[in-house]
Design an enzyme around this catalytic site. Structure first.
Site, short mmCIF file in Angstrom:
data_model
loop_
_atom_site.label_atom_id
_atom_site.label_comp_id
_atom_site.label_asym_id
_atom_site.label_seq_id
_atom_site.Cartn_x
_atom_site.Cartn_y
_atom_site.Cartn_z
N HIS A 18 -19.51 2.44 -19.06
CA HIS A 18 -20.22 3.73 -19.06
C HIS A 18 -21.73 3.55 -19.14
O HIS A 18 -22.45 4.52 -19.36
CB HIS A 18 -19.73 4.60 -20.23
N GLY A 19 -22.20 2.31 -18.98
CA GLY A 19 -23.64 2.10 -18.83
C GLY A 19 -24.43 2.08 -20.12
O GLY A 19 -25.54 2.63 -20.17
#
Length: 247
Positions: A209-210
């Protein structure tokens, strides 16, 4: 009893006299013959009626036969009551102590034993880990990142404004020995495993999810709310650490 019978007789006499007076009065009025000679007789009748009424209003009932149903009060009742309170209070204290011991025993059986705790600790030899490299070991079923940081990485971590971080934490708190950074390799967002030497801050990057972490493992960007967890550990000597306990 006899008193009640007398009272009822008095009431009957009173009502009879009242009826007679009424009859005499009606006759006198109808015939217009009420005179002074009849006044004394009416006065005596009214006096007798008044005394009878007063007597009949003072009705008393015998209550001696109720004594048979009364429960006698013991002579030492206050002392017995105090003793009963003492016994109940002591019993309550005893039950509370037993309940406490039962709860403590139950909780102690749920706690891990000493041998389980010993297995949950892991000793790591740091000597093979060269500067600028990392190793991953397994600790309590989770990956454990051990990073031998360079001086450049340490300087980058110390140049950050701690107050601006999502989870403010100085680098010296996370790495008491600045060259060694030990962290649980689990992203604090959804539990993924971040990739080392990646991301916008030269630390770790979670591709799920970065989330971006810096060289101190602190969250700098992305959905992760917290820094990578630093487990309890202690240095046994300059090249050996024991992870799982800080004592």
């Amino acid at each position: 009893g006899k008193d009640i019978s007398d009272d009822f007789c008095s009431l009957s006499t009173c009502f009879n006299m009242l009826g007679r007076i009424g009859s005499i009065a009606r006759t006198a009025v109808s015939r217009n013959v009420l005179s002074r000679s009849s006044a004394p007789y009416l006065s005596r009748c009214m006096g007798s009626l008044s005394s009878s009424s007063q007597k009949s209003s003072e009705i008393s009932f015998p209550t001696d036969h109720f004594d048979h149903y009364k429960t006698p009060t013991p002579a030492g009742e206050p002392e017995n009551r105090s003793f009963a309170y003492l016994v109940v209070g002591a019993a309550g204290v005893g039950y509370a102590a037993v309940a406490k011991n039962a709860v403590v025993s139950l909780l102690s059986t749920m706690s891990p034993s000493a041998d389980v705790l010993a297995i949950s600790n892991v000793e790591v030899d740091l000597s093979p880990i060269e500067e600028g490299t990392s190793v991953t070991v397994k600790w309590r079923g989770r990956p454990l990142f051990i990073r031998h940081r360079t001086q450049e990485e340490i300087d980058m971590a110390n140049q950050v404004d701690v107050a601006s971080l999502p989870d403010p934490q100085p680098d010296i708190v996370r790495a008491p020995k600045p060259e060694w950074l030990i962290m649980v390799g689990v992203c604090t967002h959804l539990g993924c495993v971040p990739i080392g030497n990646s991301g916008d801050y030269g630390g770790w990057f979670c591709p799920c999810h970065g989330s971006h972490y810096d060289t101190s493992g602190r969250i700098r960007k992305g959905p992760a709310p917290l820094n990578l967890q630093v487990p309890p550990y202690q240095f046994l000597d300059d090249t050996h650490i024991l992870v799982g306990t800080s004592e």
